[in-house]
Write an enzyme that holds these catalytic residues in place. Structure first.
Site, PDB file in Angstrom:
ATOM      1  N   HIS A 191       0.819  -1.215   0.000  1.00  9.04           N
ATOM      2  CA  HIS A 191       0.000   0.000   0.000  1.00  9.04           C
ATOM      3  C   HIS A 191       0.855   1.267   0.000  1.00  9.04           C
ATOM      4  O   HIS A 191       0.402   2.313  -0.465  1.00  9.04           O
ATOM      5  CB  HIS A 191      -1.016  -0.039   1.140  1.00  9.04           C
ATOM      6  CG  HIS A 191      -2.133  -1.003   0.829  1.00  9.04           C
ATOM      7  ND1 HIS A 191      -2.320  -2.168   1.525  1.00  9.04           N
ATOM      8  CD2 HIS A 191      -3.059  -0.993  -0.154  1.00  9.04           C
ATOM      9  CE1 HIS A 191      -3.338  -2.827   0.988  1.00  9.04           C
ATOM     10  NE2 HIS A 191      -3.804  -2.136  -0.026  1.00  9.04           N
ATOM     11  N   ARG A 223     -10.500   4.410  -3.670  1.00  7.09           N
ATOM     12  CA  ARG A 223     -10.148   3.756  -2.403  1.00  7.09           C
ATOM     13  C   ARG A 223     -10.518   4.707  -1.267  1.00  7.09           C
ATOM     14  O   ARG A 223      -9.740   5.591  -0.913  1.00  7.09           O
ATOM     15  CB  ARG A 223      -8.646   3.472  -2.348  1.00  7.09           C
ATOM     16  CG  ARG A 223      -8.151   2.380  -3.286  1.00  7.09           C
ATOM     17  CD  ARG A 223      -6.657   2.159  -3.086  1.00  7.09           C
ATOM     18  NE  ARG A 223      -6.169   0.916  -3.644  1.00  7.09           N
ATOM     19  CZ  ARG A 223      -5.565   0.809  -4.837  1.00  7.09           C
ATOM     20  NH1 ARG A 223      -5.389   1.874  -5.586  1.00  7.09           N
ATOM     21  NH2 ARG A 223      -5.139  -0.362  -5.254  1.00  7.09           N
ATOM     22  N   ARG A 265     -15.316   2.346  -3.572  1.00  2.68           N
ATOM     23  CA  ARG A 265     -15.146   1.076  -2.873  1.00  2.68           C
ATOM     24  C   ARG A 265     -15.347   1.340  -1.385  1.00  2.68           C
ATOM     25  O   ARG A 265     -14.774   2.292  -0.840  1.00  2.68           O
ATOM     26  CB  ARG A 265     -13.736   0.534  -3.110  1.00  2.68           C
ATOM     27  CG  ARG A 265     -13.482  -0.726  -2.303  1.00  2.68           C
ATOM     28  CD  ARG A 265     -12.160  -1.335  -2.616  1.00  2.68           C
ATOM     29  NE  ARG A 265     -11.069  -0.628  -1.961  1.00  2.68           N
ATOM     30  CZ  ARG A 265      -9.787  -0.995  -2.085  1.00  2.68           C
ATOM     31  NH1 ARG A 265      -9.482  -2.019  -2.853  1.00  2.68           N
ATOM     32  NH2 ARG A 265      -8.845  -0.342  -1.477  1.00  2.68           N
ATOM     33  N   GLU A 281     -11.136 -10.778  -5.044  1.00  2.31           N
ATOM     34  CA  GLU A 281      -9.788 -10.768  -4.467  1.00  2.31           C
ATOM     35  C   GLU A 281      -9.518 -12.051  -3.705  1.00  2.31           C
ATOM     36  O   GLU A 281      -8.373 -12.419  -3.485  1.00  2.31           O
ATOM     37  CB  GLU A 281      -9.628  -9.581  -3.513  1.00  2.31           C
ATOM     38  CG  GLU A 281      -9.882  -8.236  -4.163  1.00  2.31           C
ATOM     39  CD  GLU A 281      -9.736  -7.098  -3.188  1.00  2.31           C
ATOM     40  OE1 GLU A 281      -8.665  -6.486  -3.159  1.00  2.31           O
ATOM     41  OE2 GLU A 281     -10.711  -6.813  -2.459  1.00  2.31           O
ATOM     42  N   ASP A 316      -4.479  -8.350  -4.340  1.00  7.44           N
ATOM     43  CA  ASP A 316      -4.807  -9.340  -3.313  1.00  7.44           C
ATOM     44  C   ASP A 316      -5.027 -10.704  -3.938  1.00  7.44           C
ATOM     45  O   ASP A 316      -4.558 -11.710  -3.404  1.00  7.44           O
ATOM     46  CB  ASP A 316      -6.047  -8.894  -2.526  1.00  7.44           C
ATOM     47  CG  ASP A 316      -5.658  -7.939  -1.404  1.00  7.44           C
ATOM     48  OD1 ASP A 316      -4.733  -8.271  -0.649  1.00  7.44           O
ATOM     49  OD2 ASP A 316      -6.252  -6.852  -1.299  1.00  7.44           O
ATOM     50  N   ARG A 324       1.922 -10.093  -0.601  1.00  5.10           N
ATOM     51  CA  ARG A 324       2.187  -9.044  -1.584  1.00  5.10           C
ATOM     52  C   ARG A 324       3.168  -7.996  -1.065  1.00  5.10           C
ATOM     53  O   ARG A 324       3.764  -7.260  -1.842  1.00  5.10           O
ATOM     54  CB  ARG A 324       0.878  -8.370  -2.008  1.00  5.10           C
ATOM     55  CG  ARG A 324       0.211  -7.580  -0.903  1.00  5.10           C
ATOM     56  CD  ARG A 324      -1.205  -7.158  -1.246  1.00  5.10           C
ATOM     57  NE  ARG A 324      -1.293  -5.764  -1.648  1.00  5.10           N
ATOM     58  CZ  ARG A 324      -2.435  -5.124  -1.865  1.00  5.10           C
ATOM     59  NH1 ARG A 324      -3.590  -5.754  -1.730  1.00  5.10           N
ATOM     60  NH2 ARG A 324      -2.440  -3.873  -2.221  1.00  5.10           N
ATOM     61  N   CYS A 337      -9.000  -3.776 -11.666  1.00  5.20           N
ATOM     62  CA  CYS A 337      -8.477  -2.562 -11.026  1.00  5.20           C
ATOM     63  C   CYS A 337      -7.175  -2.799 -10.264  1.00  5.20           C
ATOM     64  O   CYS A 337      -6.672  -1.889  -9.615  1.00  5.20           O
ATOM     65  CB  CYS A 337      -9.525  -1.938 -10.115  1.00  5.20           C
ATOM     66  SG  CYS A 337      -9.949  -2.995  -8.733  1.00  5.20           S
TER      67      CYS A 337
HETATM   68  C1  PEP Z   1      -6.320  -5.138  -5.173  1.00  3.30           C
HETATM   69  O1  PEP Z   1      -6.190  -5.904  -4.203  1.00  3.30           O
HETATM   70  O2  PEP Z   1      -5.971  -5.445  -6.337  1.00  3.30           O
HETATM   71  C2  PEP Z   1      -6.913  -3.817  -4.985  1.00  3.30           C
HETATM   72  C3  PEP Z   1      -7.183  -3.038  -6.008  1.00  3.30           C
HETATM   73  O3  PEP Z   1      -7.110  -3.426  -3.692  1.00  3.30           O
HETATM   74  P1  PEP Z   1      -5.964  -2.823  -2.741  1.00  3.30           P
HETATM   75  O4  PEP Z   1      -4.696  -2.767  -3.539  1.00  3.30           O
HETATM   76  O5  PEP Z   1      -6.409  -1.506  -2.276  1.00  3.30           O
HETATM   77  O6  PEP Z   1      -5.905  -3.864  -1.667  1.00  3.30           O
HETATM   78 MG    MG Z   2      -7.236  -5.400  -2.374  1.00  2.00          MG
END
Ligand code: PEP
Ligand code: MG
Length: 771
Positions: free
Chosen positions: A383, A490, A526, A625, A649, A659, A696
């Site tokens: 993140h 987000r 979201r 996810e 995810d 990740r 996404c």
């Molecule tokens: C993802 O998991 O691909 C996603 C878009 O959500 P985030 O990266 O905010 O967990």
């Molecule tokens: Mg995610």
């Protein structure tokens, strides 16, 4: 009285440790007094080596200073020929002195000349001396010089003597850094500072180029009071600081944002080390030799840093990093101040250097001045990287040794696109860099020129390009790049930068502003996806072994229904009669989606009862996810308007590969048969059910990956704002139809990756892969 030929034991009757210690303290005090003498730096240095030699009863005492980062120069000597001063030089790694500098270890030999690394330098006249002891002078984890004593007799210096010289070297390191020992007009930029250009490699986390001054995220605390007369009171200071450090770590462990996994583990390691008797004993021993409490902490910290540089085992490295960070915190408790940079007080254009960083820490810095980020750790779908991408800040991760090779104030030329950073770049590199910055700007202009061109492949297939957004400024990119809407907003990032949970009116205002900025373009909101590495500073999270698979996102808000209901209420209010699009993250089963939808219906009913306007239409989707949802697609698809693939995810769960773990970044490739087969099937099922499928995850933001997605049949992509140009350039040059059967074939291969094959496809078909 038997006098040992060398060592503080020689000053007093041997064997009485307290006398040895008081002799050591006397020497340290005299060293510090010498700093105040009104003489030239060279004279001061000469007096100091004379004093050490006399005090230790050594026939030779010499100091070598590392210059330009790659050689050591004899700066002062007592015992060797004076004419060798500033003439004798050894490369790092050359001779015994060079070996000490390269390895950071003590060398203690009764017969130095028989050592294979011994390098004879006739100008020094050292051939008559046999025994040799050299210790590194260490600062900031780097060897900045070497202190050597020599004697004619063949003897092995005792452990106490080695310790004594190391303590002197600790003081020496701080004295060198504080100035007054070296004529800085004659030797500018020296003192062991690396001033030679270097190129460090890393992993591109967020593409881009940047020039700026280095700023270390974690402050290095300077110690100015080196020696102390009263060890007892220094030990009291140390103990008090350790107690207050422990109390603060305990306090931190109670805080909501550290209630979970990784963060908590680090603090628990801190607590363990803070209670470690060995760590405390080493610092106490250093105090007993005459160091102040803070100099003792520094000394033990430098030893840790040296070990860190020579330890290969990642687990041990990690623990040494923890110990290093703990020492820094202990210095804060001893001397006051803060462990991190004050984000407000920084140069106009700077590049942040850190071991790792959280999204919230990153958001603290003034983004108009923050030009880039360099991390020793990091992964592209963490993140922090997503936040940097949202802010359009180039980020380079996994740069080995960044914190020891780069110092605050160093000039940096960051080229994350090619996975490199030039540290203290030469003029040539700066010029080349300026050219590449210009080329980059030119490419941006080219991408900008595509703004109004349709998103259609070379063979006429239309693709919807949306943006991922987290801040209002991302929404402004819609205008800049001409994307059709926001495919993923987000919501949690706006929550993370506040110091309290935004209530319904505050959330309503926030969403209203997002909609205003988007104009008539659609925005998919979201619902809150907190937990894992996204913390709200004002919330309590439970301690978890695996926070990414823990209490986060949909599971959390279903357990705290009022949180989700408040957000849904705010979304309904902010939209008025405007169509509303929303999606739920991390849904693992249809029942979770149904629970979320029921709450939406409750809130809609409530708004209607109150006579409030409600959205003219509602588009409700789910993020795919969590793999389990795949096996409920027959039940899910008829219930939803769209499915959005969150590959960040999804892929971590498909491969069971964290990740955020830098060690796993290269372990699995999203462009691999299992991922392609999974996506292919998903596309077909959505097509058969007539449900819109969008994508996404960060994967869609990379041109080659986006090409594969189009080949698989995905037609709606939501991208990081900076990726819109490169992805549009790619798709407009792509003959898409022939790619589909090729990908179908690739998805059945037993290969680890099909990246190279796709790359060749792009080359053979003239597909533009620019970043
Ligand atoms: C993802 O998991 O691909 C996603 C878009 O959500 P985030 O990266 O905010 O967990
Ligand atoms: Mg995610």
């Amino acid at each position: 009285m038997i006098r040992s030929p060398v060592g503080w034991g020689a000053v007093a009757a041997p064997g009485t440790r307290s006398e040895e210690l008081s002799a050591a303290r006397r020497l340290l005090r005299r060293l510090v007094e010498m700093m105040a003498a009104p003489v030239s730096p060279q004279e001061r240095l000469d007096r100091i080596v004379r004093l050490i030699a006399a005090d230790i009863v050594a026939e030779v005492c010499s100091v070598y200073v590392q210059r330009g980062g790659d050689y050591l120069e004899l700066f002062a000597t007592e015992g060797l020929k004076r004419s060798a001063v500033h003439n004798t030089r050894l490369r790092v790694g050359e001779g015994l002195v060079g070996l000490i500098a390269a390895q950071g270890n003590v060398i203690n030999l009764p017969d130095a000349q028989s050592h294979p690394a011994f390098a004879y330098r006739p100008e020094t006249g050292e051939e008559i001396y046999h025994s040799f002891m050299g210790v590194p002078i260490v600062r900031g984890g780097r060897v900045v010089g070497v202190l050597v004593v020599q004697n004619r007799a063949r003897r092995h210096y005792s452990d106490e003597e080695v310790d004594a010289l190391q303590i002197v070297a600790t003081v020496f390191a701080e004295m060198l850094a504080s100035g007054g020992l070296i004529d800085v007009t004659r030797y500018p930029g020296d003192l062991g500072r690396i001033d030679r250009p270097e190129r460090l490699e890393g992993l591109r986390l967020v593409e881009g180029v940047a020039l700026g001054q280095a700023v270390l995220h974690q402050i290095r605390i300077e110690v100015t009071r080196l020696v102390a007369d009263d060890p007892a009171s220094e030990i009291v200071r140390l103990d008090e600081a350790i107690s207050s450090l422990k109390a603060s770590v305990d306090q931190l462990l109670l805080l909501p944002e550290v209630a979970e996994g990784e963060h908590r583990e680090v603090l628990e390691a801190y607590r363990m080390f803070a209670n470690d008797a060995g760590w405390r004993r080493r610092m106490r021993e250093a105090i007993e030799t005459g160091l102040s409490a803070e100099a003792a902490v520094k000394r033990v910290q430098e030893q840790t840093r040296l070990r860190m540089a020579h330890v290969a085992d990642p687990y041990l490295q990690e623990r040494l990093h923890d110990l290093d960070a703990l020492a820094e915190r202990l210095l804060v408790h001893l001397l006051g101040g803060t462990p991190h940079q004050d984000p407000g007080d920084l140069p106009d254009e700077f590049i942040l250097v850190a071991r790792s960083i959280t999204p919230a820490e990153l958001l603290d810095y003034d983004r108009s001045r923050l030009k880039g980020v360099i991390l020793e750790e990091g992964s592209p779908t963490s993140h922090a990287a997503i936040t940097a991408r949202a802010l359009d800040i180039p980020m380079l991760g996994r740069v080995k040794g960044a914190l020891t090779r780069i110092e605050t104030g160093d000039r940096l030329a960051l080229d994350s696109e090619h996975g490199q950073v030039f540290v203290r770049p030469s003029e040539d590199v700066e010029m080349a860099f300026a050219r590449s910055t210009a080329a980059h700007a030119e490419r941006r202009r080219m991408f900008h020129a595509l703004r109004d061109q349709p998103s259609v492949t070379r063979d006429g297939i239309r693709v919807c390009l949306h943006l991922n957004a987290a801040f209002l400024i991302d929404v402004a990119h819609l205008e800049i790049c001409g994307a059709e809407g926001i495919g993923l907003y987000r919501t949690e990032l706006a929550f993370m930068v506040r110091d309290h949970f935004p209530d319904v009116p505050a959330q309503t205002e926030l969403y209203r502003r997002v909609l205003q900025h988007a104009g008539d373009r659609p925005v998919v909101f979201r619902t809150l996806d907190v937990g894992s590495d996204k913390h709200l500073p004002y919330w309590t999270f439970p301690a978890e072994e695996n926070p990414a698979m823990g209490w986060r996102a949909m599971r959390m808000v279903l357990d705290r229904p009022m949180v989700l209901r408040a957000q849904l209420r705010a979304l309904i209010r902010s939209h008025g009669e405007r169509p509303l699009s929303l999606m739920f993250p991390m849904v693992a089963e249809v029942a979770e989606f149904e629970a979320g939808r029921r709450m939406l219906e409750l809130e809609l009913g409530r708004a209607r009862e109150r006579g409030q306007p409600t959205p003219a239409s509602i588009c409700i989707g789910v993020m795919l996810e969590v793999p389990s949802l795949y096996w409920q697609l027959p039940a899910l698809l008829p219930r939803i308007d769209f499915l959005s693939i969150g590959s960040n995810d999804l892929i971590q769960f498909l491969f069971a590969a964290d990740r955020g773990n830098p060690e796993l970044v290269d372990r699995y490739d999203p462009l691999s048969p299992p991922v392609l087969a999974f996506l292919l099937d998903l596309v077909e099922r959505c097509r058969a059910a007539g449900v819109k499928l969008s994508f996404c995850g960060e994967m869609a933001s990379r041109p080659l990956e986006a090409m594969a997605l189009l080949g698989l049949g995905v037609r709606h992509l939501s991208l990081a704002p900076t990726a819109a140009g490169p992805v549009k350039a790619m798709l407009r040059s792509l003959p898409c139809a022939p790619l589909a059967p090729y990908l179908r074939k690739l998805s059945t291969l037993p290969d680890h990756s099909v990246r190279a094959r796709l790359h060749h496809y792009a080359l053979d078909h003239g597909v533009q892969l620019l970043t």
